[in-house]
Scaffold this active site. Structure first.
Site, PDB file in Angstrom:
ATOM      1  N   PRO A  28       4.893  -0.296   8.980  1.00  0.00           N
ATOM      2  CA  PRO A  28       5.723  -0.441   7.781  1.00  0.00           C
ATOM      3  C   PRO A  28       5.490   0.626   6.719  1.00  0.00           C
ATOM      4  O   PRO A  28       5.966   0.480   5.587  1.00  0.00           O
ATOM      5  CB  PRO A  28       5.277  -1.815   7.254  1.00  0.00           C
ATOM      6  CG  PRO A  28       3.819  -1.862   7.606  1.00  0.00           C
ATOM      7  CD  PRO A  28       3.701  -1.159   8.935  1.00  0.00           C
ATOM      8  N   GLU A  29       4.779   1.693   7.058  1.00  0.00           N
ATOM      9  CA  GLU A  29       4.403   2.675   6.050  1.00  0.00           C
ATOM     10  C   GLU A  29       5.596   3.204   5.261  1.00  0.00           C
ATOM     11  O   GLU A  29       5.513   3.427   4.047  1.00  0.00           O
ATOM     12  CB  GLU A  29       3.646   3.842   6.714  1.00  0.00           C
ATOM     13  CG  GLU A  29       2.212   3.527   7.095  1.00  0.00           C
ATOM     14  CD  GLU A  29       2.082   2.772   8.400  1.00  0.00           C
ATOM     15  OE1 GLU A  29       0.943   2.506   8.820  1.00  0.00           O
ATOM     16  OE2 GLU A  29       3.120   2.437   9.032  1.00  0.00           O
TER      17      GLU A  29
END
Length: 248
Positions: A142-143
């Site tokens: 999810p960066e």
């Protein structure tokens, strides 16, 4: 199988199951997020295990409902706000080392993923030689949703699942379930949550029962072949068995 406890650390538990070393992430109040202390302890323990002739396989598991929520962003923000540039750089290098150590080890490493494996946690599981996942496991990068890059995790992800699937995971940040991860080749087996540890220990124990020289040579050959053109890889491995000690 009887378990003999070898050592206990605040954030990492160790136990021996015969020739299998079970390492359990034990920072579950923080969803087993990887702070500098845990990463350093895990790295040191893996290096020690690889140098121990009595350990033939390492099994990586986690306490709580989450395998690993990724790198500890609270720690990163605190270091940044304090202007601790050197410590941030050290932390980044430790994370790089953690994402590459299994490939450099002779000893095989199996991961038992019990729940969400997110960001660096997904990288930790994917970096293992074999992965057994609970049906409750989730994998995600999810960066991008946090305005940062999953950069150091991308090379291994591409190698494991291919560019199209890897880019979708990185670009959308959307997590996937265990069955989808299995279809992509990110995990080897999916089992019921209550069967996870027993299934993973059985797999690790099966690897540990073989003569270690052959398995270690096979892992080394696998890593070399993965990085070479086919003809070159075959040539490089031609005499591997000739160099192994004879077995009964």
């Amino acid at each position: 199988m009887r378990t003999a406890t070898v050592a206990e650390d605040k954030e990492l538990l160790q136990a021996r199951h015969g020739s299998v070393l079970l390492l359990t992430l034990n920072r579950h109040p923080k969803r087993n997020a990887l702070d500098t202390a845990l990463m350093r302890t895990l790295l040191d323990t893996l290096r020690q295990a690889d140098a121990d002739p009595e350990i033939h396989c390492v099994l990586l598991a986690a306490n709580g409902s989450c395998f690993c929520a990724g790198a500890d962003l609270e720690e990163a923000r605190a270091l940044a706000s304090q202007g601790e540039t050197a410590r941030l750089q050290e932390r980044a290098q430790i994370l790089v080392d953690l994402n590459t150590i299994v490939a450099s080890m002779q000893t095989p490493v199996v991961a038992a993923v019990n729940g969400p494996a997110i960001g660096a946690g997904a990288g930790l599981s994917l970096g293992s030689d074999l992965v057994v996942a609970s049906s409750a496991a989730r994998f995600g990068y999810p960066e991008v949703k946090h305005g940062i890059s999953a950069g150091i995790l991308i090379p291994n992800l591409i190698r494991q699942v291919g560019p199209k699937a890897a880019f979708e995971l990185i670009a959308t940040g959307d997590p996937i379930g265990a069955e989808r991860a299995y279809a992509l080749g990110m995990v080897n087996r999916v089992v019921a949550p209550e069967e996870l540890l027993d299934a993973a220990l059985a797999l690790a124990g099966r690897l540990a029962q073989f003569p270690p020289a052959g398995l270690m040579a096979s892992k080394r050959a696998f890593q070399q072949a993965y990085d070479m053109p086919m003809a070159e890889a075959v040539q490089a491995q031609r005499d591997v068995n000739m160099r192994l000690p004879p077995t009964r």
